[in-house]
Design an enzyme around this catalytic site. Structure first.
Site, PDB file in Angstrom:
ATOM      1  N   LYS A  57     -39.244  33.545   6.350  1.00  0.00           N
ATOM      2  CA  LYS A  57     -39.197  33.846   4.914  1.00  0.00           C
ATOM      3  C   LYS A  57     -40.466  33.496   4.145  1.00  0.00           C
ATOM      4  O   LYS A  57     -40.627  33.915   2.994  1.00  0.00           O
ATOM      5  CB  LYS A  57     -37.986  33.154   4.297  1.00  0.00           C
ATOM      6  N   SER A 275     -29.009  33.114  13.780  1.00  0.00           N
ATOM      7  CA  SER A 275     -29.381  34.532  13.707  1.00  0.00           C
ATOM      8  C   SER A 275     -30.308  34.914  14.860  1.00  0.00           C
ATOM      9  O   SER A 275     -30.360  36.080  15.251  1.00  0.00           O
ATOM     10  CB  SER A 275     -30.011  34.869  12.358  1.00  0.00           C
TER      11      SER A 275
HETATM   12  C1  LIG Z   1     -31.947  32.488   9.437  1.00  0.00           C
HETATM   13  C2  LIG Z   1     -32.163  33.885   8.973  1.00  0.00           C
HETATM   14  N1  LIG Z   1     -32.090  34.861   9.848  1.00  0.00           N
HETATM   15  C3  LIG Z   1     -32.249  36.145   9.478  1.00  0.00           C
HETATM   16  C4  LIG Z   1     -32.491  36.500   8.191  1.00  0.00           C
HETATM   17  C5  LIG Z   1     -32.612  37.949   7.838  1.00  0.00           C
HETATM   18  O1  LIG Z   1     -33.897  38.339   7.474  1.00  0.00           O
HETATM   19  P1  LIG Z   1     -34.082  39.460   6.397  1.00  0.00           P
HETATM   20  O2  LIG Z   1     -33.662  38.881   5.082  1.00  0.00           O
HETATM   21  O3  LIG Z   1     -35.531  39.791   6.421  1.00  0.00           O
HETATM   22  O4  LIG Z   1     -33.221  40.605   6.768  1.00  0.00           O
HETATM   23  C6  LIG Z   1     -32.560  35.504   7.241  1.00  0.00           C
HETATM   24  C7  LIG Z   1     -32.731  35.813   5.834  1.00  0.00           C
HETATM   25  O5  LIG Z   1     -32.546  35.017   4.965  1.00  0.00           O
HETATM   26  C8  LIG Z   1     -32.405  34.144   7.631  1.00  0.00           C
HETATM   27  O6  LIG Z   1     -32.449  33.137   6.747  1.00  0.00           O
END
Ligand SMILES: Cc1ncc(COP(=O)(O)O)c(C=O)c1O
Length: 315
Positions: A57, A275
């Site tokens: 991020k 994630s």
């Molecule tokens: C831990 C984590 N994984 C994946 C994502 C997803 O990324 P994106 O917001 O670019 O889709 C986020 C977004 O906040 C995240 O905090």
């Protein structure tokens, strides 16, 4: 339902050179989990926890803030206000300390206490906690409500609707992957939260080679535990999300994502967030169907403290 965690009073600035360290993350070859694949199939993960603030991020946060300053929306004592599930908040808070503006973050109350601590205590952001049952959508609604009452007081980057979110990935993540693979990438797989990573990286990669296939990984269930990801059918759909950008969607159950986090630790020796586990489940599904290819996925963070706190690991 919300209450406020006050930021501590002391503010020391960080060095501006820290901003130059955002991006340029390593690409890690996964050697063990991939052993069963055809011999010409490789999977690499972009190690985004190497970013300033420990997550992917930092890239969109920096770009949205830089453009906000350039467009005159941030400055003259304005407070940065946004909703976040944690990682964007950490990035905003660090950049706020570096550039010297205040940061207020609306986050679901169930975000792990370690991450709240980083945002509030380490980087001085003020946290407004939204209803945990409403998840990230509750935080989005509350942030919008606060902004609407006092629009002159705040700059709201609105990561779900701000095109500079995905542009950051088009201009950095995609370029890095293309260079790091020497243009050999054939497939890209990433989880979707705001969808900035997938939208921007896919657009960038397809501009280099339109034959690269792109896959969106989302939680299989509406009520899921894959922090950072969104189940689009049942959520507020981000304005920057465009399903025509990618080729296919892969749904991953929470349990599979969690199990994969543990396998990544045990078999690859890397501690990642939930994630990342889901993203690798998706990458493996793609890999198991092909005989030849270079698959790149994104490991957004290494929320070791969340995994340990949730009892997924014995330490
Ligand atoms: C831990 C984590 N994984 C994946 C994502 C997803 O990324 P994106 O917001 O670019 O889709 C986020 C977004 O906040 C995240 O905090």
């Amino acid at each position: 339902m919300h209450y406020i965690m006050e930021a501590p009073p002391q503010v020391t600035r960080f060095d501006k050179s820290v901003l130059r360290k955002i991006g340029h993350t390593p690409l890690i070859k996964l050697e063990s989990i991939t052993r069963h694949l055809a011999k010409d199939v490789e999977i690499y993960a972009k190690a985004e926890w190497h970013n300033v603030g420990g997550s992917v991020k930092a890239r969109p946060a920096l770009r949205m803030i830089q453009e906000g300053i350039r467009e005159g929306k941030l400055g003259r004592g304005k407070i940065l206000l946004d909703s976040t599930s944690g990682n964007t908040g950490v990035a905003y808070a660090i950049i706020g300390r570096i550039l010297g503006f205040k940061v207020q973050l609306v986050i679901p109350a169930n975000v792990c206490k370690e991450r709240k601590g980083i945002m509030a205590s380490a980087y001085n952001a003020e946290l407004i906690l939204s209803d945990p049952l409403e998840s990230s959508d509750g935080a989005i609604k509350l942030a919008q409500e606060i902004y609407r009452k006092n629009p002159d007081k705040f700059f709201m980057p609105d990561q779900y609707n701000n095109p500079y979110n995905w542009m950051a990935h088009r201009d950095t993540t995609a370029k890095e992957i293309w260079e790091q693979t020497g243009g050999r990438i054939t497939h890209f797989v990433a989880g979707i939260g705001t969808s900035g990573t997938l939208m921007g990286t896919t657009r960038g990669l397809k501009s280099f080679n339109p034959n690269i296939l792109s896959y969106a990984v989302e939680p299989a269930e509406a009520l899921h535990g894959l922090e950072g990801l969104k189940h689009m059918e049942t959520s507020i759909v981000p304005g920057i999300y465009d399903p025509s950008v990618f080729d296919e969607k892969i749904s991953i159950p929470t349990e599979d994502g969690y199990n994969m986090v543990m396998r990544i630790e045990k078999e690859e020796g890397i501690i990642v967030g939930q994630s990342s586990g889901a993203a690798l489940c998706g990458a493996l599904q793609v890999a198991e169907k092909i005989e030849k290819g270079i698959i790149i996925t994104v490991f957004p963070d290494s929320c070791a403290e969340c995994n340990i706190a949730h009892g997924d690991f014995s330490i």
